[in-house]
Write a protein that holds these residues in place. Structure first.
Motif, PDB file in Angstrom:
ATOM      1  N   CYS A 462      37.377  -0.576  15.573  1.00  0.00           N
ATOM      2  CA  CYS A 462      37.996  -1.792  16.109  1.00  0.00           C
ATOM      3  C   CYS A 462      37.428  -3.058  15.469  1.00  0.00           C
ATOM      4  O   CYS A 462      38.117  -4.075  15.381  1.00  0.00           O
ATOM      5  CB  CYS A 462      37.805  -1.830  17.625  1.00  0.00           C
ATOM      6  SG  CYS A 462      38.631  -3.195  18.465  1.00  0.00           S
ATOM      7  N   TRP A 465      39.600  -3.778  12.396  1.00  0.00           N
ATOM      8  CA  TRP A 465      41.048  -3.759  12.503  1.00  0.00           C
ATOM      9  C   TRP A 465      41.638  -4.358  13.773  1.00  0.00           C
ATOM     10  O   TRP A 465      42.829  -4.668  13.802  1.00  0.00           O
ATOM     11  CB  TRP A 465      41.557  -2.327  12.351  1.00  0.00           C
ATOM     12  CG  TRP A 465      41.253  -1.729  11.016  1.00  0.00           C
ATOM     13  CD1 TRP A 465      40.434  -0.658  10.756  1.00  0.00           C
ATOM     14  CD2 TRP A 465      41.762  -2.144   9.740  1.00  0.00           C
ATOM     15  NE1 TRP A 465      40.406  -0.383   9.413  1.00  0.00           N
ATOM     16  CE2 TRP A 465      41.219  -1.283   8.766  1.00  0.00           C
ATOM     17  CE3 TRP A 465      42.630  -3.156   9.336  1.00  0.00           C
ATOM     18  CZ2 TRP A 465      41.510  -1.404   7.411  1.00  0.00           C
ATOM     19  CZ3 TRP A 465      42.914  -3.282   7.980  1.00  0.00           C
ATOM     20  CH2 TRP A 465      42.359  -2.412   7.040  1.00  0.00           C
ATOM     21  N   CYS A 466      40.878  -4.507  14.851  1.00  0.00           N
ATOM     22  CA  CYS A 466      41.471  -5.046  16.083  1.00  0.00           C
ATOM     23  C   CYS A 466      41.797  -6.530  15.937  1.00  0.00           C
ATOM     24  O   CYS A 466      41.023  -7.298  15.338  1.00  0.00           O
ATOM     25  CB  CYS A 466      40.522  -4.838  17.265  1.00  0.00           C
ATOM     26  SG  CYS A 466      40.577  -3.169  17.955  1.00  0.00           S
ATOM     27  N   LYS A 467      42.893  -6.919  16.511  1.00  0.00           N
ATOM     28  CA  LYS A 467      43.318  -8.321  16.447  1.00  0.00           C
ATOM     29  C   LYS A 467      42.313  -9.188  17.186  1.00  0.00           C
ATOM     30  O   LYS A 467      41.957  -8.917  18.332  1.00  0.00           O
ATOM     31  CB  LYS A 467      44.700  -8.466  17.071  1.00  0.00           C
ATOM     32  CG  LYS A 467      45.337  -9.838  16.863  1.00  0.00           C
ATOM     33  CD  LYS A 467      46.770  -9.846  17.351  1.00  0.00           C
ATOM     34  CE  LYS A 467      47.421 -11.218  17.112  1.00  0.00           C
ATOM     35  NZ  LYS A 467      47.473 -11.558  15.667  1.00  0.00           N
ATOM     36  N   SER A 469      39.135  -9.532  16.430  1.00  0.00           N
ATOM     37  CA  SER A 469      37.753  -9.100  16.239  1.00  0.00           C
ATOM     38  C   SER A 469      37.028 -10.060  15.311  1.00  0.00           C
ATOM     39  O   SER A 469      37.593 -10.552  14.324  1.00  0.00           O
ATOM     40  CB  SER A 469      37.710  -7.687  15.658  1.00  0.00           C
ATOM     41  OG  SER A 469      36.407  -7.381  15.197  1.00  0.00           O
ATOM     42  N   ASN A 472      37.102  -8.982  11.768  1.00  0.00           N
ATOM     43  CA  ASN A 472      38.427  -8.907  11.150  1.00  0.00           C
ATOM     44  C   ASN A 472      38.666 -10.237  10.446  1.00  0.00           C
ATOM     45  O   ASN A 472      39.367 -11.116  10.941  1.00  0.00           O
ATOM     46  CB  ASN A 472      39.488  -8.634  12.215  1.00  0.00           C
ATOM     47  CG  ASN A 472      40.892  -8.526  11.649  1.00  0.00           C
ATOM     48  OD1 ASN A 472      41.132  -8.785  10.481  1.00  0.00           O
ATOM     49  ND2 ASN A 472      41.831  -8.145  12.504  1.00  0.00           N
ATOM     50  N   GLY A 477      46.230  -7.474  12.439  1.00  0.00           N
ATOM     51  CA  GLY A 477      46.195  -6.745  13.700  1.00  0.00           C
ATOM     52  C   GLY A 477      47.427  -6.991  14.550  1.00  0.00           C
ATOM     53  O   GLY A 477      48.205  -7.917  14.309  1.00  0.00           O
ATOM     54  N   ARG A 479      49.095  -5.839  18.834  1.00  0.00           N
ATOM     55  CA  ARG A 479      48.848  -5.167  20.109  1.00  0.00           C
ATOM     56  C   ARG A 479      49.072  -3.666  19.986  1.00  0.00           C
ATOM     57  O   ARG A 479      48.357  -2.861  20.570  1.00  0.00           O
ATOM     58  CB  ARG A 479      49.772  -5.738  21.181  1.00  0.00           C
ATOM     59  CG  ARG A 479      49.470  -7.174  21.579  1.00  0.00           C
ATOM     60  CD  ARG A 479      50.440  -7.644  22.662  1.00  0.00           C
ATOM     61  NE  ARG A 479      50.181  -9.026  23.059  1.00  0.00           N
ATOM     62  CZ  ARG A 479      50.933  -9.687  23.938  1.00  0.00           C
ATOM     63  NH1 ARG A 479      51.981  -9.078  24.495  1.00  0.00           N
ATOM     64  NH2 ARG A 479      50.643 -10.944  24.253  1.00  0.00           N
ATOM     65  N   ASP A 482      46.140  -2.158  18.192  1.00  0.00           N
ATOM     66  CA  ASP A 482      44.995  -2.170  19.111  1.00  0.00           C
ATOM     67  C   ASP A 482      45.078  -1.017  20.101  1.00  0.00           C
ATOM     68  O   ASP A 482      44.070  -0.372  20.420  1.00  0.00           O
ATOM     69  CB  ASP A 482      44.933  -3.491  19.876  1.00  0.00           C
ATOM     70  CG  ASP A 482      44.433  -4.647  19.019  1.00  0.00           C
ATOM     71  OD1 ASP A 482      44.112  -4.415  17.837  1.00  0.00           O
ATOM     72  OD2 ASP A 482      44.366  -5.784  19.531  1.00  0.00           O
TER      73      ASP A 482
END
Length: 550
Positions: A462, A465-467, A469, A472, A477, A479, A482
């Motif tokens: 995460c 790659w998580c929106k 983060s 990042n 990213g 939803r 995620d």
């Protein structure tokens, strides 16, 4: 620790092997996965002496848990703060008995539970006992429920249900919600219980080491902010075996200044992952070159905040226009080294479960790149640079420092993108601007690196790659992505989680936001006789055992 990845400067020479085996050199002469650290027992080392090395920057933020912390922050942190975990070169975990007397992991009613029994001698420099409260504070801050704490990542900590005392205050019981596959990646370092407000967490460590909140064999003797020099000396309050070194010195230096200093005997070790620097040290006497594979990634990041790069067709064209194989050949010229093109930002090719997740969506194809730009409305001008609505397709790419090896790579990339009609403006900045460039996103394209703090890459999927983060840096990213990443994190079996993560990572690369370029080996030149230091893969060991042979 709560993170595997730590942001580093894209560099070819200056190494960062602060007793934790993390080298940012990115080059070498062998693809060996064996460590070269000159491991020696303490009784073979002399008491005294100093160790001086270059560092890319002394980060303004000394709090390694903070989002603005980098690998350089962690390198300094480990020298004067509790380090509860050791890792063998292959990534095998063990606990540091100066801080812990036992670590027990169990599955109770379907939930992972870890019991840490703390050494009764363990105490912070200000007299505060190291007990369950330090574990509780570390979890409370890093679990991600209070956005006022600007943390680097919450991975793993956000899966914890509670942290409570055990049989007494010197025992911490950590209970998870369900099964967590990677418990040995957490609580390897701690936040002092007194750092208990967002204001303290975010601001107290700015340009300030805070010896009183540390513990361990060394303390910060001096910190010259202007010169970028940090000096450590033995900690008189340390209860364990004393450090072998009298002094440990870090000096912020540019690449050419560092190799000159090593040649002149002013520093004792340096990364030599470029052809010129390697050739230079090969002519020196009483110097060892230590080489192994590296737990580090070099990558290109595309800033999605840049208006022209919000179009996925433009991003795909950029990444398809880059011949990674040619860049790797340039990078490893003169090093007698080659490697497969990296295919993951989660695992290395030498780790179980690794798969190439890049080539499913990103391959070198300039014809496809030109077609994508045509579709996006960018047409070539008389000078070959594409334009739309009178504006040129132009992006900036800052480089940090004065490494000729990196300059050659960036010039090659600039030429490649010019072939598809994209103008790349190269902006040279000092290495000391690294945090500023990263934090403020002062780039359109940026070559940087990620260094690992432990071997559990998929646990921290995460982070990259998580929106939203903090790591990042591209700003990609969604939803939907995620949600898929969160689902992967719930898989109890590590091998099965890696398999599922590989599938999701292929979708992540299809955003065309990040492109792994190469890894390369660690390659460190050291003065002969330096022990327990060098190219160590995942090695993290006791800093008090770094020193000089008798």
């Amino acid at each position: 620790m709560s993170r595997w990845w730590l942001v580093v400067v894209f560099t070819a020479t200056i190494a960062l092997v602060a007793g934790c085996g993390v080298d940012l050199a990115g080059g070498g002469s062998s693809s060996s996965t064996q460590p070269q650290m000159n491991f020696q027992p303490r009784d073979k080392l002399r008491d005294g002496g100093s160790l001086t090395t270059a560092i890319v920057e002394v980060s303004p933020q000394w709090n390694t848990f903070h989002a603005d912390g980098t690998a350089y922050t962690l390198a300094l942190w480990r020298w004067y703060n509790p380090s509860l975990a050791f890792f063998a070169p292959d990534g095998t975990y063990s606990f540091n008995r100066d801080y812990l007397t036992d670590v027990r992991t169990e599955l109770i009613n379907g939930n992972t539970q870890v019991t840490y029994t703390i050494n009764p001698k363990a105490v912070y420099n200000d007299g505060t006992p190291i007990d369950w409260r330090a574990f509780e504070n570390t979890w409370r801050i890093n679990r991600g429920t209070d956005a006022n704490y600007v943390i680097s990542a919450s991975d793993g900590y956000d899966r914890i249900a509670s942290v409570t005392p055990g049989r007494d205050a010197r025992q911490a019981i950590v209970r998870f919600n369900g099964v967590w596959a990677w418990p040995n990646g957490l609580f390897n370092i701690l936040v002092h219980p007194k750092v208990d407000t967002p204001d303290l967490f975010n601001k107290a460590y700015l340009q300030a080491p805070h010896n009183e909140w540390g513990a361990g064999p060394y303390v910060v003797k001096s910190y010259d902010r202007n010169a970028g020099v940090v000096v450590f000396e033995r900690n008189p309050k340390w209860w364990g075996q004393p450090g072998k070194l009298d002094r440990r010195v870090f000096r912020q230096m540019e690449d050419q200044a560092a190799i000159n200093a090593f040649s002149n005997g002013e520093i004792d070790a340096i990364g030599v992952g470029s052809k010129d620097n390697r050739a230079r040290v090969l002519t020196m006497s009483n110097v060892d070159i230590r080489t192994s594979a590296t737990p580090q990634q070099s990558l290109l990041v595309v800033n999605l905040d840049t208006p022209v790069l919000r179009d996925i067709r433009v991003r795909e064209a950029l990444l398809r226009g880059i011949d990674r194989a040619t860049l790797a050949r340039i990078r490893f010229t003169g090093l007698n080294y080659s490697e497969p093109l990296p295919g993951s930002l989660s695992l290395y090719a030498f780790q179980p479960g690794y798969e190439d997740n890049v080539s499913a969506s990103i391959t070198y194809d300039q014809a496809k790149a030109r077609a994508l730009l045509d579709q996006a409305g960018w047409t070539p001008g008389d000078d070959g640079i594409r334009r739309r609505g009178g504006a040129a397709l132009e992006v900036s790419l800052p480089i940090l420092g004065d490494s000729p090896a990196i300059t050659n790579i960036v010039r090659a990339l600039q030429a490649m993108l010019a072939q598809i009609g994209v103008k790349v403006d190269i902006v040279v900045r000092p290495s000391s601007d690294f945090s500023k460039v990263i934090i403020n996103k002062e780039f359109d394209l940026f070559m940087m690196g990620f260094a690992s703090s432990d071997p559990y890459g998929m646990a921290y999927f995460c982070q990259v790659w998580c929106k939203g983060s903090q790591l990042n840096k591209a700003g990609a990213g969604s939803r939907e992505l995620d949600a898929e990443i969160a689902r992967v994190a719930t898989i109890a079996d590590p091998a099965e989680q890696i398999k599922a993560g590989n599938i999701v990572e292929r979708k992540a690369f299809a955003q065309y936001s990040d492109l792994p370029l190469f890894n390369g080996p660690q390659m460190v030149a050291v003065k002969h006789g330096l022990a327990n230091y060098g190219a160590g893969l995942f090695y993290i060991g006791p800093v008090e055992n770094i020193g000089w042979e008798k």
